[in-house]
Design a protein around this motif. Structure first.
Motif, PDB file in Angstrom:
ATOM      1  N   THR A  10       0.828  -1.204   0.000  1.00 59.37           N
ATOM      2  CA  THR A  10       0.000   0.000   0.000  1.00 59.37           C
ATOM      3  C   THR A  10       0.861   1.252   0.000  1.00 59.37           C
ATOM      4  O   THR A  10       0.553   2.246  -0.677  1.00 59.37           O
ATOM      5  CB  THR A  10      -0.948  -0.001   1.210  1.00 59.37           C
ATOM      6  N   VAL A  11       1.961   1.235   0.757  1.00 59.51           N
ATOM      7  CA  VAL A  11       2.889   2.367   0.742  1.00 59.51           C
ATOM      8  C   VAL A  11       3.407   2.596  -0.678  1.00 59.51           C
ATOM      9  O   VAL A  11       3.459   3.728  -1.167  1.00 59.51           O
ATOM     10  CB  VAL A  11       4.061   2.115   1.716  1.00 59.51           C
ATOM     11  N   LEU A  12       3.776   1.513  -1.351  1.00 53.30           N
ATOM     12  CA  LEU A  12       4.285   1.628  -2.719  1.00 53.30           C
ATOM     13  C   LEU A  12       3.218   2.202  -3.654  1.00 53.30           C
ATOM     14  O   LEU A  12       3.518   3.061  -4.495  1.00 53.30           O
ATOM     15  CB  LEU A  12       4.750   0.259  -3.207  1.00 53.30           C
ATOM     16  N   ARG A  18       1.127   9.500  -6.055  1.00 53.96           N
ATOM     17  CA  ARG A  18       1.293  10.910  -5.686  1.00 53.96           C
ATOM     18  C   ARG A  18       2.746  11.318  -5.841  1.00 53.96           C
ATOM     19  O   ARG A  18       3.665  10.503  -5.739  1.00 53.96           O
ATOM     20  CB  ARG A  18       0.817  11.127  -4.256  1.00 53.96           C
ATOM     21  N   GLU A  19       2.943  12.620  -6.050  1.00 52.11           N
ATOM     22  CA  GLU A  19       4.300  13.132  -6.238  1.00 52.11           C
ATOM     23  C   GLU A  19       5.129  12.992  -4.970  1.00 52.11           C
ATOM     24  O   GLU A  19       6.313  12.665  -5.012  1.00 52.11           O
ATOM     25  CB  GLU A  19       4.237  14.600  -6.670  1.00 52.11           C
ATOM     26  N   SER A  20       4.510  13.244  -3.833  1.00 57.11           N
ATOM     27  CA  SER A  20       5.184  13.055  -2.544  1.00 57.11           C
ATOM     28  C   SER A  20       4.133  12.795  -1.484  1.00 57.11           C
ATOM     29  O   SER A  20       2.985  13.242  -1.610  1.00 57.11           O
ATOM     30  CB  SER A  20       6.033  14.280  -2.169  1.00 57.11           C
ATOM     31  N   VAL A  21       4.520  12.065  -0.449  1.00 57.61           N
ATOM     32  CA  VAL A  21       3.612  11.717   0.648  1.00 57.61           C
ATOM     33  C   VAL A  21       4.379  11.902   1.954  1.00 57.61           C
ATOM     34  O   VAL A  21       5.501  11.414   2.099  1.00 57.61           O
ATOM     35  CB  VAL A  21       3.106  10.262   0.539  1.00 57.61           C
ATOM     36  N   THR A  22       3.754  12.579   2.891  1.00 56.22           N
ATOM     37  CA  THR A  22       4.424  12.778   4.184  1.00 56.22           C
ATOM     38  C   THR A  22       4.279  11.526   5.033  1.00 56.22           C
ATOM     39  O   THR A  22       3.390  10.689   4.816  1.00 56.22           O
ATOM     40  CB  THR A  22       3.819  13.973   4.931  1.00 56.22           C
ATOM     41  N   GLY A  23       5.151  11.428   6.010  1.00 55.68           N
ATOM     42  CA  GLY A  23       5.079  10.300   6.928  1.00 55.68           C
ATOM     43  C   GLY A  23       3.766  10.275   7.675  1.00 55.68           C
ATOM     44  O   GLY A  23       3.189   9.210   7.913  1.00 55.68           O
ATOM     45  N   ALA A  24       3.254  11.471   8.051  1.00 55.46           N
ATOM     46  CA  ALA A  24       1.991  11.548   8.788  1.00 55.46           C
ATOM     47  C   ALA A  24       0.829  11.047   7.932  1.00 55.46           C
ATOM     48  O   ALA A  24      -0.087  10.355   8.413  1.00 55.46           O
ATOM     49  CB  ALA A  24       1.746  12.980   9.249  1.00 55.46           C
ATOM     50  N   GLU A  25       0.841  11.387   6.627  1.00 50.64           N
ATOM     51  CA  GLU A  25      -0.233  10.941   5.727  1.00 50.64           C
ATOM     52  C   GLU A  25      -0.208   9.426   5.577  1.00 50.64           C
ATOM     53  O   GLU A  25      -1.273   8.767   5.564  1.00 50.64           O
ATOM     54  CB  GLU A  25      -0.072  11.621   4.367  1.00 50.64           C
ATOM     55  N   TYR A  61       8.147  11.604   1.524  1.00 47.36           N
ATOM     56  CA  TYR A  61       8.779  10.542   0.739  1.00 47.36           C
ATOM     57  C   TYR A  61       8.341  10.645  -0.722  1.00 47.36           C
ATOM     58  O   TYR A  61       7.168  10.960  -1.015  1.00 47.36           O
ATOM     59  CB  TYR A  61       8.404   9.165   1.293  1.00 47.36           C
ATOM     60  N   THR A  62       9.263  10.365  -1.618  1.00 46.76           N
ATOM     61  CA  THR A  62       8.982  10.359  -3.057  1.00 46.76           C
ATOM     62  C   THR A  62       9.715   9.192  -3.695  1.00 46.76           C
ATOM     63  O   THR A  62      10.715   8.693  -3.178  1.00 46.76           O
ATOM     64  CB  THR A  62       9.451  11.655  -3.747  1.00 46.76           C
TER      65      THR A  62
END
Length: 338
Positions: A10-12, A18-25, A61-62
């Protein structure tokens, strides 16, 4: 919510979407702690996935630009449909794609779990796909360029050769490309004729995609148009006329495009071809057989032998050597075209 392996996947998926995802998201989406997210990111990096970014609580993360991982999970039906589709490319006359199809099939096999791979291979081995001898081989690169032009609504130019006319340069707004009765066709507005026309791809050479843009008619039905203009015998003739049975001293692939398959049964036999069907006008069918320029034997009907006898008398009357026509069980050869 998920088992650990599904959470990593799911993380992948989120990183690819998305272009980038924060750790909190990621933590909220997975219903885990930010520290657990960091472990999932580390797992992906250990697997060779190029995830970039800070590992801190507020880090984003990107994926490395340009990296995309194709989906590798298929159901049994999805895997079988892909495997059979790759094997069936030759049925469309795209033999040039055989190496690419073999490579894609090997990649597919490597992505499947062992049990599913065995199931698909077993189903494949139980299926036989036989290409009709009348399928015409088509240049895959030409087809690809043509489809690109159709998608971009760009005019194409090519040299076209047909039995009825010498080679001509044609400029066409191609609305659709389609495969019908063993051949690929392009259908669109011909600039030379200023009218709707169809063109066989196996008769095209030197295709060029031009900068000219056109607007195709909405909901254009190329298949309906093509069926309306291609010659076909009247349905009433399907079961009329005497039954014929002729053996031709040429394999089916050598007769491709020279013998009509309408209401005709074609099969390989004794190194040649058996032709069966019904013909209303035997006086026209007899010279057609001579025009094939191969030896043949007429097994039935007697009326066809009589048609050859009449043809032989006509040939003798105009001084053609060897007139007289074939006899039952004999062969005939003629050098003139059909």
């Amino acid at each position: 919510m998920y088992d650990p392996s599904m959470r990593v996947l799911t993380v992948l998926e989120l990183l690819q979407a998305r272009e980038s995802v924060t750790g909190a998201e990621l933590a909220r989406a997975l219903e885990v702690s930010p520290r657990t997210v960091q472990r999932y990111i580390a797992r992906l990096q250990d697997l060779g996935i190029p995830v970039e970014g800070r590992r801190g609580v507020g880090g984003a993360y990107t994926l490395k630009p340009g990296f995309r991982l194709p989906p590798l999970m298929f159901t049994g039906e999805e895997a079988l449909s892909l495997a059979l589709g790759l094997r069936a490319l030759h049925l469309l006359g795209l033999d040039a794609l055989a190496p690419a199809a073999h490579a894609a099939s090997a990649k597919l096999a490597r992505t499947l779990p062992h049990a599913l791979r065995q199931t698909v291979q077993a189903l494949e081995s139980a299926v036989q796909l036989d290409a009709s001898p009348w399928v015409v081989s088509t240049d895959a690169a030409l087809l690809s360029a043509l489809l690109g032009a159709v998608n971009a609504a760009q005019t194409v130019e090519f040299l076209y050769t047909s039995p009825k006319s010498p080679a001509q340069t044609r400029r066409v707004d191609v609305y659709r490309a389609l495969h019908l009765d063993g051949r690929w066709y392009a259908v669109g507005r011909c600039h030379l004729r200023d009218a709707l026309r169809s063109f066989r791809l196996d008769r095209m050479t030197g295709l060029q995609v031009l900068d000219e843009i056109f607007t195709a008619p909405p909901d254009f039905n190329a298949l309906a148009y093509l069926r309306s203009i291609l010659p076909a015998p009247a349905p009433a003739l399907q079961n009329s006329g005497p039954q014929i049975s002729v053996w031709l001293a040429a394999p089916p692939e050598e007769l491709r495009g020279r013998v009509s398959v309408w209401f005709t049964q074609i099969s390989a036999e004794a190194g040649g071809t058996r032709l069966r069907g019904r013909r209303e006008n035997l006086a026209h069918f007899a010279p057609f057989l001579l025009g094939l320029d191969c030896d043949f034997r007429v097994d039935s009907p007697p009326e066809l032998l009589a048609a050859f006898a009449r043809l032989g008398v006509r040939c003798a009357a105009v001084g053609v050597p060897g007139g007289g026509g074939p006899k039952n069980g004999g062969t005939a050869r003629e050098k003139t075209g059909g």
